[in-house]
Design a protein around this motif. Sequence first.
Motif, PDB file in Angstrom:
ATOM      1  N   UNK A 267       1.101  -0.957  -0.116  1.00  0.00           N
ATOM      2  CA  UNK A 267      -0.121   0.136  -0.319  1.00  0.00           C
ATOM      3  C   UNK A 267       0.729   1.032   0.392  1.00  0.00           C
ATOM      4  N   UNK A 268       1.767   1.641   1.047  1.00  0.00           N
ATOM      5  CA  UNK A 268       2.884   2.199   0.440  1.00  0.00           C
ATOM      6  C   UNK A 268       3.653   2.822  -0.103  1.00  0.00           C
ATOM      7  N   UNK A 269       3.939   1.659  -1.596  1.00  0.00           N
ATOM      8  CA  UNK A 269       4.518   1.928  -2.467  1.00  0.00           C
ATOM      9  C   UNK A 269       3.497   1.981  -3.755  1.00  0.00           C
ATOM     10  N   UNK A 270       1.891   2.102  -3.454  1.00  0.00           N
ATOM     11  CA  UNK A 270       1.400   2.666  -4.280  1.00  0.00           C
ATOM     12  C   UNK A 270       0.540   3.582  -4.488  1.00  0.00           C
ATOM     13  N   UNK A 271       0.738   3.754  -2.849  1.00  0.00           N
ATOM     14  CA  UNK A 271       0.579   5.527  -2.872  1.00  0.00           C
ATOM     15  C   UNK A 271       1.324   6.163  -2.979  1.00  0.00           C
ATOM     16  N   UNK A 272       3.376   5.836  -3.214  1.00  0.00           N
ATOM     17  CA  UNK A 272       4.169   6.699  -3.451  1.00  0.00           C
ATOM     18  C   UNK A 272       3.424   7.097  -5.233  1.00  0.00           C
ATOM     19  N   UNK A 273       3.566   6.130  -5.737  1.00  0.00           N
ATOM     20  CA  UNK A 273       3.351   5.570  -7.049  1.00  0.00           C
ATOM     21  C   UNK A 273       3.023   6.594  -8.094  1.00  0.00           C
ATOM     22  N   UNK A 274       1.544   7.212  -6.823  1.00  0.00           N
ATOM     23  CA  UNK A 274       0.379   8.082  -7.403  1.00  0.00           C
ATOM     24  C   UNK A 274       0.467   9.333  -7.322  1.00  0.00           C
ATOM     25  N   UNK A 275       1.677   9.557  -6.171  1.00  0.00           N
ATOM     26  CA  UNK A 275       1.438  10.936  -5.223  1.00  0.00           C
ATOM     27  C   UNK A 275       1.420  12.148  -6.290  1.00  0.00           C
ATOM     28  N   UNK A 276       2.986  11.779  -7.321  1.00  0.00           N
ATOM     29  CA  UNK A 276       3.087  12.910  -8.473  1.00  0.00           C
ATOM     30  C   UNK A 276       2.026  13.235  -9.289  1.00  0.00           C
ATOM     31  N   UNK A 277       0.579  11.804  -9.510  1.00  0.00           N
ATOM     32  CA  UNK A 277      -0.133  12.050  -9.814  1.00  0.00           C
ATOM     33  C   UNK A 277      -1.775  12.391  -9.239  1.00  0.00           C
ATOM     34  N   UNK A 278      -1.240  13.451  -7.711  1.00  0.00           N
ATOM     35  CA  UNK A 278      -1.763  13.925  -6.904  1.00  0.00           C
ATOM     36  C   UNK A 278      -2.899  13.421  -6.454  1.00  0.00           C
ATOM     37  N   UNK A 279      -2.723  11.955  -6.439  1.00  0.00           N
ATOM     38  CA  UNK A 279      -3.902  11.029  -5.420  1.00  0.00           C
ATOM     39  C   UNK A 279      -3.463  10.470  -4.821  1.00  0.00           C
ATOM     40  N   UNK A 280      -4.187  10.802  -3.646  1.00  0.00           N
ATOM     41  CA  UNK A 280      -3.917   9.740  -2.455  1.00  0.00           C
ATOM     42  C   UNK A 280      -5.004   8.557  -1.818  1.00  0.00           C
ATOM     43  N   UNK A 281      -4.921   8.022  -1.568  1.00  0.00           N
ATOM     44  CA  UNK A 281      -5.829   7.460  -0.929  1.00  0.00           C
ATOM     45  C   UNK A 281      -6.642   8.068   0.650  1.00  0.00           C
ATOM     46  N   UNK A 282      -7.950   7.545   1.014  1.00  0.00           N
ATOM     47  CA  UNK A 282      -8.061   8.226   2.548  1.00  0.00           C
ATOM     48  C   UNK A 282      -9.172   7.112   2.678  1.00  0.00           C
ATOM     49  N   UNK A 283      -9.057   7.583   3.763  1.00  0.00           N
ATOM     50  CA  UNK A 283     -10.962   6.489   5.172  1.00  0.00           C
ATOM     51  C   UNK A 283     -11.628   7.262   4.354  1.00  0.00           C
ATOM     52  N   UNK A 284     -12.913   6.007   3.483  1.00  0.00           N
ATOM     53  CA  UNK A 284     -14.112   5.708   3.101  1.00  0.00           C
ATOM     54  C   UNK A 284     -14.842   4.973   3.636  1.00  0.00           C
ATOM     55  N   UNK A 285     -16.157   4.964   3.669  1.00  0.00           N
ATOM     56  CA  UNK A 285     -16.977   3.675   3.659  1.00  0.00           C
ATOM     57  C   UNK A 285     -16.680   2.727   1.810  1.00  0.00           C
ATOM     58  N   UNK A 286     -17.261   1.666   2.122  1.00  0.00           N
ATOM     59  CA  UNK A 286     -17.500   1.089   0.496  1.00  0.00           C
ATOM     60  C   UNK A 286     -18.429   0.529   0.503  1.00  0.00           C
TER      61      UNK A 286
END
Length: 580
Positions: free
Chosen positions: A424-443
Amino acid sequence: MSDSVSASRDEDRPEAVHPIRIEVKGPDGHGRYVVALTGPDGACVLSDRVDLLSEDKRRSIVERAAARVPGLDECALDQRLVAEAWRLQSEREAQAAKSNGPEAGGVEACPVVEAWDEPVDGVALLDEIQEFVTDYVVVRSPAETIIPLWIMGTYVFGAFDVFPRLAVVSPEKQCGKTTLRKALAALCHRPVSASNVTAAAVFRLIERDRPTLLIDEADTFLRENEELRGVLNAGHESDGAVMRCVGDDHEPRAFNVFCPLAIFQIGRLPDTLEDRSLRADMQRRTKAEKIQPFRKRPVELRAEPLVRKLTRWALDNGEALEGLEPDMPEELANRAADNWLPILAVAELVGGAWRDRAPEAALAACGATDDESDTIGELLLTDIRDAFEHSMADRMPTAGVLEHLNGLEERPWREWRRGKEMTPRQLAGRLRPFGISPDDMRFPGGGHGRGYERAWFEDTWARYLPSSATARHPFTDNDLGQVDIRDNGQSVAETDWPTEPEIVELSPMSRRRGSETPSGDIKSRREQLLAKVEELGWPELVLDTGFHARAGEDRWREFVSGASEKRLEQAETAAGMFAA
């Protein structure tokens, strides 16, 4: 070394001024000498580390010594210091030349080549270079055109603002990369070969010699060496430089790293290097493809006149290349155009058949790499888009995204770092330059945690990926603007229909024929949709808008319960088309 300088005697003074002793050692790696001045009683008068070949710094030493030794002959001390500095530096250079020769494993300064006696025909010379290379290694089009022009370009690279790297790659070993590297070393301007190298060695070597750097076995060390990749990337442009602190005072200094570079490895280069390169793809030769054995001495004798001719051609034509703007194919733009400009300029100046072959090679090379041009970031965005399509959800937990990514056999995610799956940390790091970060949410369907929303990716997908989501979809190969209706995983084309199935043209916002979007609130529309797809047997449906509904009652109910109005509208369109 030690010597003495006598202080001048003043007849009016009662005291005598005795000689002082001078000791000079060095120079060190930064050109500074250790200077020690000692009185007759052995007491230290002055000790410092300074560049004695710098007049200002040497003068500072003399003035400090004079202040401590009354009547000191400053002129004599200055002359002795500079003489000893030059003597020690000459001895150091002689020793370095002896210890850095090939018998000691050192890197010799590039030798001076005597130019050919008379003007050289560029067309004939390129033909000779091509014949030389193809005699020892099997090279296919367009590389057989690229390589001779690149070799000639190494002699005039200084005429350009950008000079492309040459990426010699193969899918497996024993494809001729090392033999091609030896052939390039025999012909290129000031060649230096290495099978492993550090960033520090590279930028110091380039500043000293401006060589053509040939790096073999790059797949064994280059991808994990970010510092070295940064140096090699910087050397793509004439003003490319790296900054380092040098000396005991840590003074910043810029090292220019512009030089021709060829990299030989199995597999693709790192994205940033490949973007700066012309690619020569190698394949293992068949038994029917004959080549000559590569023997060092005969090859060197054969290459010697070619090197002299290349040197003469560069002397006669180097200035003509400065500012030359060859005709650039419209298909080449941005960095691709920058990379090809020197090659096309050389071909333009040489003329003959090479003037036509170079643009053809450029178009062939760019077309061959179009399907492989996705960067890691683009591949990741593509696979995340597919994950959302397969899940039919507008929100996905991080674990769900990673489950999809790490399940793709032909992607790098499942062996992302040292054979381990992406985290999960590596995924977030790869998406961060695109301005996308994970957040808490309901599914949908209950549960909460950290995840991603489809809406966060929409703008990024539009900027970096093809406009149609089905352009790369593994389950569809129909033309854009058409609907592919699947019944439990079987396409209409595969079903035993009495006639050819109807393919209906739809725009992305089409409605089902003969009716408008069902009226009523979202809850009512969801119930109507579930009833419709139940009648149809819970089929798999695909639209060109990117909508993809998997077959099966459970999947449909999970999708409908959490679908947004837009996704619900797409499902209604697909269900209406199937019913029609």
